[in-house]
Design an enzyme around this catalytic site. Structure first.
Site, PDB file in Angstrom:
ATOM      1  N   MET A   1       0.829  -1.185   0.000  1.00 46.08           N
ATOM      2  CA  MET A   1       0.000   0.000   0.000  1.00 46.08           C
ATOM      3  C   MET A   1       0.875   1.250   0.000  1.00 46.08           C
ATOM      4  O   MET A   1       2.007   1.208   0.433  1.00 46.08           O
ATOM      5  CB  MET A   1      -0.885   0.006   1.254  1.00 46.08           C
ATOM      6  CG  MET A   1      -1.879  -1.135   1.308  1.00 46.08           C
ATOM      7  SD  MET A   1      -2.918  -1.090   2.750  1.00 46.08           S
ATOM      8  CE  MET A   1      -3.966   0.272   2.369  1.00 46.08           C
ATOM      9  N   PHE A   2       0.308   2.322  -0.470  1.00 43.74           N
ATOM     10  CA  PHE A   2       0.946   3.639  -0.435  1.00 43.74           C
ATOM     11  C   PHE A   2       2.160   3.753  -1.360  1.00 43.74           C
ATOM     12  O   PHE A   2       2.996   4.611  -1.173  1.00 43.74           O
ATOM     13  CB  PHE A   2       1.333   4.034   0.998  1.00 43.74           C
ATOM     14  CG  PHE A   2       0.278   3.686   2.001  1.00 43.74           C
ATOM     15  CD1 PHE A   2      -0.953   4.333   1.981  1.00 43.74           C
ATOM     16  CD2 PHE A   2       0.488   2.700   2.933  1.00 43.74           C
ATOM     17  CE1 PHE A   2      -1.944   4.003   2.890  1.00 43.74           C
ATOM     18  CE2 PHE A   2      -0.494   2.362   3.846  1.00 43.74           C
ATOM     19  CZ  PHE A   2      -1.714   3.013   3.834  1.00 43.74           C
ATOM     20  N   THR A   6      -2.286   2.221  -7.677  1.00 45.96           N
ATOM     21  CA  THR A   6      -3.553   2.673  -8.248  1.00 45.96           C
ATOM     22  C   THR A   6      -3.360   3.968  -9.024  1.00 45.96           C
ATOM     23  O   THR A   6      -3.943   4.156 -10.098  1.00 45.96           O
ATOM     24  CB  THR A   6      -4.612   2.833  -7.140  1.00 45.96           C
ATOM     25  OG1 THR A   6      -4.835   1.553  -6.547  1.00 45.96           O
ATOM     26  CG2 THR A   6      -5.916   3.385  -7.688  1.00 45.96           C
ATOM     27  N   GLU A  72      -6.673  -3.608  -7.479  1.00 48.53           N
ATOM     28  CA  GLU A  72      -6.788  -4.461  -6.288  1.00 48.53           C
ATOM     29  C   GLU A  72      -6.934  -5.930  -6.666  1.00 48.53           C
ATOM     30  O   GLU A  72      -7.742  -6.669  -6.100  1.00 48.53           O
ATOM     31  CB  GLU A  72      -7.949  -4.001  -5.398  1.00 48.53           C
ATOM     32  CG  GLU A  72      -7.828  -2.572  -4.902  1.00 48.53           C
ATOM     33  CD  GLU A  72      -6.685  -2.331  -3.919  1.00 48.53           C
ATOM     34  OE1 GLU A  72      -5.993  -3.296  -3.523  1.00 48.53           O
ATOM     35  OE2 GLU A  72      -6.490  -1.168  -3.538  1.00 48.53           O
ATOM     36  N   CYS A 128       9.333   3.212   3.657  1.00 50.50           N
ATOM     37  CA  CYS A 128       9.181   2.788   5.051  1.00 50.50           C
ATOM     38  C   CYS A 128       8.935   4.016   5.926  1.00 50.50           C
ATOM     39  O   CYS A 128       9.700   4.989   5.877  1.00 50.50           O
ATOM     40  CB  CYS A 128      10.423   2.041   5.513  1.00 50.50           C
ATOM     41  SG  CYS A 128      10.377   1.531   7.253  1.00 50.50           S
ATOM     42  N   GLY A 151      -8.336  -1.461   4.050  1.00 52.29           N
ATOM     43  CA  GLY A 151      -7.978  -0.380   4.949  1.00 52.29           C
ATOM     44  C   GLY A 151      -7.065   0.644   4.323  1.00 52.29           C
ATOM     45  O   GLY A 151      -6.743   0.585   3.146  1.00 52.29           O
ATOM     46  N   TYR A 156      -2.777   0.112   8.255  1.00 49.43           N
ATOM     47  CA  TYR A 156      -1.522  -0.391   7.692  1.00 49.43           C
ATOM     48  C   TYR A 156      -0.456   0.689   7.678  1.00 49.43           C
ATOM     49  O   TYR A 156      -0.767   1.872   7.586  1.00 49.43           O
ATOM     50  CB  TYR A 156      -1.730  -0.870   6.252  1.00 49.43           C
ATOM     51  CG  TYR A 156      -2.656  -2.047   6.125  1.00 49.43           C
ATOM     52  CD1 TYR A 156      -2.174  -3.341   6.262  1.00 49.43           C
ATOM     53  CD2 TYR A 156      -4.003  -1.871   5.861  1.00 49.43           C
ATOM     54  CE1 TYR A 156      -3.022  -4.431   6.140  1.00 49.43           C
ATOM     55  CE2 TYR A 156      -4.862  -2.952   5.738  1.00 49.43           C
ATOM     56  CZ  TYR A 156      -4.360  -4.233   5.875  1.00 49.43           C
ATOM     57  OH  TYR A 156      -5.201  -5.303   5.767  1.00 49.43           O
TER      58      TYR A 156
END
EC number: 2.7.1.21
Length: 173
Positions: A1-2, A6, A72, A128, A151, A156
């Site tokens: 994620m992040f 997307t 996803e 990180c 989420g 996360y």
């Protein structure tokens, strides 16, 4: 994620629309975080999509399409691999975005098989939040062992391998 997966999918799909290609974007129906009928990045960029309950629906809904986008993909069933192969064999450009590992660092859903058959793979990494290195995993910071937990930042955090191992050790103590 992040990591911008997307965001990159949206960018590529918008370029295809600009090039007057026929596009269709899909996402798992369970992903309703920001919108029921849009693919939305964490930065709130969006593009309209079709939510689907199974990968087989993608084949039914992508006749006469030049480019198919799937967001996803880790939440899709294993049939997605055959669906993507069939579309690619028809000459459709298939762009897939998804997490390759779950919050425990285990390969996630159809993603490993998709990476293996893909003509091209672009792996993007988050940073990180503890040390600034390239993130290795989306570490879950809320209780629960359920593999699928839709989420964001409240659930996360991206961690590099070293910081993830440290967090896992601290969690055992």
């Amino acid at each position: 994620m992040f990591s911008g997966k997307t965001e990159e999918l949206i960018r590529r799909m918008k370029r295809a629309v600009f090039a007057k290609q026929r596009v269709e974007i899909f996402k798992p129906a369970i992903d309703t975080r920001y919108s029921d009928e849009d693919v939305v990045s964490h930065d709130r960029n969006a593009i309209h999509c079709t939510p689907v309950d199974s990968s087989s629906a993608i084949l039914l809904l992508s006749a006469d399409i030049d480019v198919v986008g799937i967001d996803e993909a880790q939440f899709m069933d294993e049939g997605l691999v055959d669906v993507c192969n069939e579309l690619a064999n028809r000459g459709v450009r298939v762009i897939v975005a998804g997490l390759d590992m779950d919050f425990k660092g285990v390969p996630f859903g159809p993603m490993p098989a998709l990476c293996a058959i893909a003509d091209q793979v672009t792996k993007v990494h988050a940073i990180c939040v503890k040390c600034g290195a390239l993130a290795y995993v989306s570490h879950r910071i809320v209780e629960g062992e359920k593999r699928v937990l839709i989420g964001e930042m409240q659930e996360y955090e991206p961690l590099c391998r070293h910081c993830y191992q440290k967090a896992m050790q601290e969690g055992k103590e």
